[in-house]
Design a protein around this motif. Structure first.
Motif, PDB file in Angstrom:
ATOM      1  N   ALA A  67      38.688  39.845  46.757  1.00 28.84           N
ATOM      2  CA  ALA A  67      38.978  38.896  45.670  1.00 28.84           C
ATOM      3  C   ALA A  67      37.693  38.283  45.114  1.00 28.84           C
ATOM      4  O   ALA A  67      37.567  38.070  43.904  1.00 28.84           O
ATOM      5  N   ALA A  68      36.729  38.023  46.005  1.00 28.85           N
ATOM      6  CA  ALA A  68      35.455  37.426  45.559  1.00 28.85           C
ATOM      7  C   ALA A  68      34.688  38.410  44.680  1.00 28.85           C
ATOM      8  O   ALA A  68      34.063  38.022  43.681  1.00 28.85           O
ATOM      9  N   ILE A  69      34.744  39.713  45.038  1.00 34.64           N
ATOM     10  CA  ILE A  69      34.076  40.745  44.210  1.00 34.64           C
ATOM     11  C   ILE A  69      34.781  40.805  42.841  1.00 34.64           C
ATOM     12  O   ILE A  69      34.130  40.902  41.792  1.00 34.64           O
ATOM     13  N   GLN A  70      36.110  40.722  42.864  1.00 33.71           N
ATOM     14  CA  GLN A  70      36.865  40.814  41.602  1.00 33.71           C
ATOM     15  C   GLN A  70      36.588  39.626  40.675  1.00 33.71           C
ATOM     16  O   GLN A  70      36.680  39.748  39.462  1.00 33.71           O
ATOM     17  N   PHE A  71      36.241  38.475  41.273  1.00 40.51           N
ATOM     18  CA  PHE A  71      35.856  37.329  40.450  1.00 40.51           C
ATOM     19  C   PHE A  71      34.608  37.656  39.628  1.00 40.51           C
ATOM     20  O   PHE A  71      34.456  37.256  38.483  1.00 40.51           O
ATOM     21  N   MET A  72      33.707  38.444  40.270  1.00 39.26           N
ATOM     22  CA  MET A  72      32.455  38.808  39.597  1.00 39.26           C
ATOM     23  C   MET A  72      32.634  40.045  38.709  1.00 39.26           C
ATOM     24  O   MET A  72      32.097  40.121  37.618  1.00 39.26           O
ATOM     25  N   TYR A  73      33.373  41.028  39.243  1.00 37.97           N
ATOM     26  CA  TYR A  73      33.559  42.294  38.525  1.00 37.97           C
ATOM     27  C   TYR A  73      35.062  42.553  38.420  1.00 37.97           C
ATOM     28  O   TYR A  73      35.648  43.225  39.300  1.00 37.97           O
ATOM     29  N   PRO A  74      35.718  42.060  37.370  1.00 36.81           N
ATOM     30  CA  PRO A  74      37.185  42.123  37.289  1.00 36.81           C
ATOM     31  C   PRO A  74      37.762  43.541  37.351  1.00 36.81           C
ATOM     32  O   PRO A  74      38.925  43.709  37.714  1.00 36.81           O
ATOM     33  N   GLY A  75      36.946  44.551  37.071  1.00 40.83           N
ATOM     34  CA  GLY A  75      37.459  45.919  37.105  1.00 40.83           C
ATOM     35  C   GLY A  75      37.551  46.502  38.507  1.00 40.83           C
ATOM     36  O   GLY A  75      38.158  47.555  38.710  1.00 40.83           O
ATOM     37  N   PHE A  76      36.960  45.823  39.490  1.00 39.13           N
ATOM     38  CA  PHE A  76      36.895  46.347  40.853  1.00 39.13           C
ATOM     39  C   PHE A  76      38.305  46.510  41.448  1.00 39.13           C
ATOM     40  O   PHE A  76      39.058  45.538  41.546  1.00 39.13           O
ATOM     41  N   LEU A  77      38.665  47.726  41.803  1.00 34.72           N
ATOM     42  CA  LEU A  77      39.978  48.073  42.382  1.00 34.72           C
ATOM     43  C   LEU A  77      41.152  47.666  41.485  1.00 34.72           C
ATOM     44  O   LEU A  77      42.253  47.427  41.978  1.00 34.72           O
ATOM     45  N   PHE A  78      40.899  47.622  40.187  1.00 35.59           N
ATOM     46  CA  PHE A  78      41.974  47.242  39.251  1.00 35.59           C
ATOM     47  C   PHE A  78      43.081  48.289  39.293  1.00 35.59           C
ATOM     48  O   PHE A  78      42.828  49.487  39.256  1.00 35.59           O
ATOM     49  N   GLU A  79      44.300  47.834  39.408  1.00 30.07           N
ATOM     50  CA  GLU A  79      45.503  48.668  39.528  1.00 30.07           C
ATOM     51  C   GLU A  79      45.554  49.466  40.833  1.00 30.07           C
ATOM     52  O   GLU A  79      46.404  50.335  40.999  1.00 30.07           O
ATOM     53  N   VAL A  80      44.597  49.187  41.717  1.00 28.59           N
ATOM     54  CA  VAL A  80      44.674  49.748  43.072  1.00 28.59           C
ATOM     55  C   VAL A  80      45.028  48.603  44.020  1.00 28.59           C
ATOM     56  O   VAL A  80      45.994  48.664  44.784  1.00 28.59           O
ATOM     57  N   LEU A  81      44.224  47.557  43.934  1.00 30.67           N
ATOM     58  CA  LEU A  81      44.495  46.348  44.708  1.00 30.67           C
ATOM     59  C   LEU A  81      44.115  45.178  43.791  1.00 30.67           C
ATOM     60  O   LEU A  81      42.975  44.710  43.811  1.00 30.67           O
ATOM     61  N   ASP A  82      45.048  44.767  42.976  1.00 35.76           N
ATOM     62  CA  ASP A  82      44.755  43.746  41.956  1.00 35.76           C
ATOM     63  C   ASP A  82      44.360  42.406  42.580  1.00 35.76           C
ATOM     64  O   ASP A  82      44.728  42.102  43.710  1.00 35.76           O
ATOM     65  N   PHE A  83      43.656  41.609  41.771  1.00 36.26           N
ATOM     66  CA  PHE A  83      43.206  40.288  42.235  1.00 36.26           C
ATOM     67  C   PHE A  83      44.385  39.457  42.746  1.00 36.26           C
ATOM     68  O   PHE A  83      44.289  38.799  43.783  1.00 36.26           O
ATOM     69  N   SER A  84      45.509  39.499  42.004  1.00 38.12           N
ATOM     70  CA  SER A  84      46.656  38.677  42.395  1.00 38.12           C
ATOM     71  C   SER A  84      47.141  39.047  43.798  1.00 38.12           C
ATOM     72  O   SER A  84      47.531  38.184  44.586  1.00 38.12           O
ATOM     73  N   VAL A  85      47.060  40.348  44.120  1.00 39.08           N
ATOM     74  CA  VAL A  85      47.516  40.806  45.441  1.00 39.08           C
ATOM     75  C   VAL A  85      46.470  40.456  46.502  1.00 39.08           C
ATOM     76  O   VAL A  85      46.807  39.953  47.589  1.00 39.08           O
ATOM     77  N   ALA A  86      45.203  40.721  46.197  1.00 36.96           N
ATOM     78  CA  ALA A  86      44.134  40.435  47.164  1.00 36.96           C
ATOM     79  C   ALA A  86      44.144  38.948  47.523  1.00 36.96           C
ATOM     80  O   ALA A  86      44.065  38.571  48.700  1.00 36.96           O
ATOM     81  N   ARG A  87      44.279  38.106  46.500  1.00 38.12           N
ATOM     82  CA  ARG A  87      44.284  36.662  46.749  1.00 38.12           C
ATOM     83  C   ARG A  87      45.514  36.259  47.569  1.00 38.12           C
ATOM     84  O   ARG A  87      45.414  35.467  48.507  1.00 38.12           O
ATOM     85  N   MET A  88      46.660  36.845  47.223  1.00 34.32           N
ATOM     86  CA  MET A  88      47.904  36.507  47.926  1.00 34.32           C
ATOM     87  C   MET A  88      47.813  36.901  49.403  1.00 34.32           C
ATOM     88  O   MET A  88      48.134  36.105  50.291  1.00 34.32           O
ATOM     89  N   VAL A  89      47.323  38.115  49.670  1.00 32.97           N
ATOM     90  CA  VAL A  89      47.244  38.564  51.062  1.00 32.97           C
ATOM     91  C   VAL A  89      46.178  37.746  51.802  1.00 32.97           C
ATOM     92  O   VAL A  89      46.357  37.400  52.974  1.00 32.97           O
TER      93      VAL A  89
END
Lengths: 478, 112
Positions: free
Chosen positions: A36-58
């Motif tokens: 989730a921290a990487i996605q904050f910096m690079y929003p495309g990271f694992l997009f539609e594989v493990l979305d930010f909403s899911v990473a943050r939730m887990v």
């Protein structure tokens, strides 16, 4: 950590099982936090594989669940020491453990693999209940209630059968409240304010009242076990702490009601009792240091000349409990008090300030003491009389504390920027939010948060390595 | 539509002071409790007890300053000051109870 060789009670063996799953979930929490921290910096990271909403939730759900596992493990571990009895339903307890572990596994897999789609009554039952922090679907909710009822029955019945110490009395009463509060998050109401009102009860009456009391009871047990502190004194402290924690924490919850549509009188109630919430944390801090200093003084006074006296029989556990005393005050106390008064809270609510407080408070108040309990478990399971810190213990302590403090400072800077730019200057609207998100202070703070997250994860690797090896190594030396 | 919430407006340059002062409230509060504790434990001489009161006075002033900075209502202000008065006595009540418990504990030990 993988052995139960020196444990004679089934209850303690069951406690170790809970610790083992807890440490795995702790690792998962940190990994998903990094994603989730990487996605904050690079929003495309694992997009539609493990979305930010899911990473943050887990990330958040794993935090809550590993702590509950470690708490249940701690209680099972301490029951025989406190009551002098084997747990009454060891077989049932084991069954509940495996059922819970299987359910958690299924829930996490569903979170990860079924991420998007329309919400229906069926998704509430089978996929996600949609309530932040406690997203478990309803089937798992009901399963959790059944498992917790079994756990509570085991604790209560063993308590009634054996010695009724002050620590266990507090624990039994506290667990009743802790388990009962979960029910407040299991139903929906049509009015969103009312819904939020009940939902807040679960996590926030946990963390501001029942979990804090739980930590007080664990610290009391730990001080007796590690230092040989006098039970009468420790239990007296504990009762005072319970009085202050419930006295301030229950109505201190009011600071979550400021802006959700509840009546205005919550401003004054929330402000007053929230301001009092740090007082028991100061008391707990003083308590641990007082007992430590006193028992060390007794040991030194009774030692022969030239002999080194150490009151502590498990230095890794004591180090984590001392970190708890300090971290609880710093994370829950100072970082909480920063933004607890309504006049300030209107500017800080929902900014990265909240995340800074959340990271340091959960770590300082809960993770630390639960790790301490794991070391106590390893000591008992390996049959070590005096456990001492290894290089790995010190590295784990240093890296995790340094990483957590680093993340907290970074998130505080980000939150400060949001307060100034997004809230005070630009009025807190949609555009204001995105303007603040793209300013250099925010971007750099998020970079530092990621870097410090990596440091924390390295500390976790040392912690895991230490927990897996310290028992065997020191049992051999003995 | 009438605004429902009317909260005091805080200027951006006031926030740093607010956060600093709220930290001081707690740090000075720990300082007060720590000095009393260390004196009671014998790590510091009893002469340090008056110094602890300086910490308490500074803490009370910081809380007063905080309540002014955040434009708190007269009711909140009074309540915060009463809480400070209670905090003045808290460590003393604590250690009185500890001493009484120690006494009772050692008497019970002697009777055994």
């Amino acid at each position: 950590m993988l052995t139960n060789a020196h444990l004679k009670y089934e209850s303690q063996k069951l406690g170790m099982n809970y610790f083992r799953v807890a440490i795995v979930l702790f690792g998962a929490q940190l990994l998903l936090g990094l994603v989730a921290a990487i996605q904050f910096m690079y929003p495309g990271f694992l997009f539609e594989v493990l979305d930010f909403s899911v990473a943050r939730m887990v990330h958040i759900n794993a935090l809550v669940v590993w702590m509950l596992y470690a708490m249940i493990g701690s209680v099972y571990y301490m029951i025989p020491d406190e009551t002098g009895e084997e747990v009454v339903g060891a077989g049932l307890g084991k069954l509940a453990f495996w059922v819970l572990t299987a359910a958690v596994t299924v829930v996490v897999l569903v979170y990860i693999f079924i991420q998007i789609g329309s919400g229906t009554e069926a998704t509430i039952w089978l996929i996600n209940e949609g309530r932040e922090y406690i997203e478990a679907p309803r089937w798992a909710d009901i399963g959790i209630v059944v498992v917790v009822l079994i756990f509570y029955w085991n604790v209560f019945a063993t308590f009634m059968k054996g010695k009724r110490t002050g620590i266990m009395t507090v624990m039994v009463a506290d667990l009743f409240a802790l388990a009962g509060l979960y029910l407040a998050g299991m139903f929906f109401t049509d009015n969103i304010s009312m819904d939020q009102y009940w939902w807040w009860w679960v996590i926030h009456l946990w963390v501001e009242a029942t979990w804090e009391v739980f930590v007080g009871a664990l610290a009391a047990y730990g001080l007796i076990k590690i230092l040989g502190a006098k039970r009468e004194i420790v239990e007296m402290w504990l009762w005072i702490e319970v009085l202050m924690l419930f006295g301030s924490g229950i109505l201190g919850l009011g600071h979550h009601y400021f802006w959700i549509g509840t009546p205005e009188y919550w401003w004054e109630i929330g402000a007053l009792f929230s301001a009092l919430e740090p007082v028991p944390l100061v008391a707990m801090f003083v308590h641990v240091l007082y007992d430590w200093g006193k028992e060390q003084g007794h040991m030194e006074a009774n030692a022969a000349e030239g002999e080194k006296a150490h009151a502590v029989n498990n230095t890794p556990a004591m180090a984590w409990i001392a970190t708890n005393a300090f971290g609880n005050f710093l994370g829950a106390g100072i970082w909480g008090f920063f933004h607890t008064l309504p006049q300030v809270n209107i500017y800080t609510h929902g900014t990265q300030f909240t995340a800074a407080h959340g990271h340091l408070a959960f770590f300082g108040a809960y993770a630390t003491i639960l790790i301490g309990m794991m070391y106590l478990g390893v000591q008992g399971a390996s049959g070590i009389k005096k456990m001492t810190m290894t290089f790995k213990t010190k590295m784990a302590l240093f890296l995790i504390i340094f990483g957590l403090l680093g993340m907290t400072v970074a998130l505080t800077i980000a939150g400060y920027e949001q307060v100034l730019v997004e809230r005070a200057d630009l009025g807190g609207g949609w555009d204001a939010y995105f303007t603040a998100q793209n300013l250099p202070w925010m971007v750099q703070a998020m970079g530092w948060r990621l870097a410090m997250g990596v440091v924390t994860f390295l500390g976790f690797v040392y912690l895991l390595w230490d927990l897996l090896t310290i028992g065997k190594a020191q049992a051999k030396e003995a | 539509m009438e605004p429902i919430i009317s909260m005091p407006v805080i200027a951006p340059n006031e926030f740093l002071g607010i956060f600093a002062v709220s930290t001081m409230v707690l740090v000075l509060g720990v300082g007060y409790a720590a000095l009393v504790t260390l004196s009671k434990m014998g790590y510091l001489s009893r002469k340090w007890i008056p110094v602890s009161y300086i910490f308490w006075i500074l803490q009370a002033y910081s809380l007063y300053d905080l309540s002014v900075r955040i434009h708190s209502s007269p009711f909140t202000f009074k309540v915060l000051m009463i809480a400070m008065l209670a905090y003045l006595f808290a460590p003393h009540v604590y250690f009185y109870l500890v001493e009484q418990a120690e006494k009772r504990y050692s008497q019970a030990e002697e009777h055994r």
